[in-house]
Design a protein around this motif. Structure first.
Motif, PDB file in Angstrom:
ATOM      1  N   GLN A 104       0.998  -6.279   5.992  1.00  0.00           N
ATOM      2  CA  GLN A 104       1.989  -5.980   4.968  1.00  0.00           C
ATOM      3  C   GLN A 104       1.312  -5.715   3.621  1.00  0.00           C
ATOM      4  O   GLN A 104       1.720  -4.820   2.869  1.00  0.00           O
ATOM      5  CB  GLN A 104       2.987  -7.138   4.841  1.00  0.00           C
ATOM      6  CG  GLN A 104       3.784  -7.430   6.105  1.00  0.00           C
ATOM      7  CD  GLN A 104       4.526  -6.218   6.634  1.00  0.00           C
ATOM      8  OE1 GLN A 104       5.212  -5.516   5.894  1.00  0.00           O
ATOM      9  NE2 GLN A 104       4.385  -5.948   7.923  1.00  0.00           N
ATOM     10  N   LEU A 105       0.273  -6.478   3.326  1.00  0.00           N
ATOM     11  CA  LEU A 105      -0.452  -6.273   2.078  1.00  0.00           C
ATOM     12  C   LEU A 105      -1.175  -4.925   2.051  1.00  0.00           C
ATOM     13  O   LEU A 105      -1.352  -4.329   0.984  1.00  0.00           O
ATOM     14  CB  LEU A 105      -1.459  -7.398   1.859  1.00  0.00           C
ATOM     15  CG  LEU A 105      -0.876  -8.755   1.458  1.00  0.00           C
ATOM     16  CD1 LEU A 105      -1.965  -9.820   1.443  1.00  0.00           C
ATOM     17  CD2 LEU A 105      -0.199  -8.671   0.090  1.00  0.00           C
ATOM     18  N   ASN A 106      -1.583  -4.436   3.225  1.00  0.00           N
ATOM     19  CA  ASN A 106      -2.235  -3.129   3.283  1.00  0.00           C
ATOM     20  C   ASN A 106      -1.324  -2.035   2.738  1.00  0.00           C
ATOM     21  O   ASN A 106      -1.791  -1.068   2.132  1.00  0.00           O
ATOM     22  CB  ASN A 106      -2.634  -2.802   4.725  1.00  0.00           C
ATOM     23  CG  ASN A 106      -3.786  -3.648   5.212  1.00  0.00           C
ATOM     24  OD1 ASN A 106      -4.510  -4.249   4.414  1.00  0.00           O
ATOM     25  ND2 ASN A 106      -3.960  -3.728   6.533  1.00  0.00           N
ATOM     26  N   LYS A 107      -0.009  -2.195   2.941  1.00  0.00           N
ATOM     27  CA  LYS A 107       0.942  -1.227   2.393  1.00  0.00           C
ATOM     28  C   LYS A 107       1.242  -1.534   0.934  1.00  0.00           C
ATOM     29  O   LYS A 107       1.204  -0.641   0.079  1.00  0.00           O
ATOM     30  CB  LYS A 107       2.240  -1.236   3.203  1.00  0.00           C
ATOM     31  CG  LYS A 107       3.283  -0.257   2.680  1.00  0.00           C
ATOM     32  CD  LYS A 107       4.529  -0.230   3.559  1.00  0.00           C
ATOM     33  CE  LYS A 107       5.517   0.813   3.052  1.00  0.00           C
ATOM     34  NZ  LYS A 107       6.721   0.892   3.918  1.00  0.00           N
ATOM     35  N   THR A 108       1.532  -2.790   0.656  1.00  0.00           N
ATOM     36  CA  THR A 108       1.943  -3.167  -0.697  1.00  0.00           C
ATOM     37  C   THR A 108       0.852  -2.891  -1.732  1.00  0.00           C
ATOM     38  O   THR A 108       1.145  -2.520  -2.864  1.00  0.00           O
ATOM     39  CB  THR A 108       2.328  -4.660  -0.723  1.00  0.00           C
ATOM     40  OG1 THR A 108       3.356  -4.894   0.238  1.00  0.00           O
ATOM     41  CG2 THR A 108       2.842  -5.066  -2.097  1.00  0.00           C
TER      42      THR A 108
END
Length: 249
Positions: free
Chosen positions: A69-73
């Motif tokens: 999720q952090l890879n997108k955010t």
């Protein structure tokens, strides 16, 4: 007469071996349990107790899910788009949407509002612009002053905090039951939750679950009543659901 050391040692060895054998048998089940927990990915990362919601495979741990999720955010290109090209466009769309909710009495200027998965805060800014000034967003990465850090599986707020909650990231929930449970926990009795979800269309590669219909969500909102369902065009999401938390008693 002095004791024979060799004789004493020969007597002690069987005793030691006996106690060692007993201890192995006693602790073997515990060791096997610990080994299985360390080597087998948690089944809760690939299953759900709610029929009609499919959890996508590939998450060996909660940490691996958060990292994806952090890879997108944290993607710098996406964050640049969200804060420039998409900023005004999304605020206009959300402002119209929230204005309609105000006209239908689901939202008022005095509402305390939360946007779940708000990223850079377009939804929060839209709420403020339509008069709902007591509004805040949560996301895995804070974006002051509109968005604070928070995990939507464990909202950082007390019970019965908000009159209104909005989210369009249900598909990103690895644990849908916890996601909905936190919404109902932090909503005040009589409070409203609005969700935009993908049912007819497939959500993006960062999604953690696929929703097969409206009924699975209704089953998750055990403490709320479904008020409205309609089709929308919400940035790739196609269905709007509105729930109202039941009042005490």
């Amino acid at each position: 007469m002095k004791p024979n050391n060799q004789t004493t040692t020969s007597k002690l060895i069987p005793i030691i071996l006996r106690y060692f054998t007993i201890s192995v048998f006693l602790f073997l089940p515990l060791l096997l349990l610990l080994f299985s927990l360390q080597t087998t990915p948690s089944s809760t990362t690939t299953t759900t107790t709610t029929p009609g919601i499919r959890i996508r495979p590939g998450y060996a741990s909660y940490e691996s899910y958060i990292q994806k999720q952090l890879n997108k955010t944290l993607n710098p290109k996406l964050r640049h788009i969200w804060t420039t090209r998409d900023w005004d466009r999304k605020i206009r769309v959300f402002s119209t949407f929230f204005s309609h909710l105000k006209n239908s009495s689901f939202l008022t200027n005095s509402s305390k509002a939360l946007c779940i998965g708000a990223r850079v805060g377009q939804e929060v800014e839209a709420l403020i612009r339509v008069g709902v000034r007591d509004s805040i967003g949560i996301d895995l990465v804070s974006c002051p002053p509109l968005v604070i850090h928070g995990d939507f599986h464990h909202q950082p707020f007390p019970d019965n905090t908000f009159d209104f909650e909005f989210t369009n990231v249900f598909d990103h929930a690895l644990y849908p039951e916890k996601f909905v449970g936190e919404i109902e926990r932090t909503l005040k009795p009589g409070g409203v939750c609005v969700l935009h979800v993908a049912i007819s269309t497939r959500s993006d590669k960062y999604s953690a679950n696929d929703l097969m219909g409206v009924d699975p969500l209704v089953k998750l909102f055990r403490g709320s009543q479904l008020i409205r369902v309609k089709k929308v065009d919400g940035f790739g999401l196609d269905t709007e659901l509105i729930f109202r938390k039941r009042k005490l008693g």
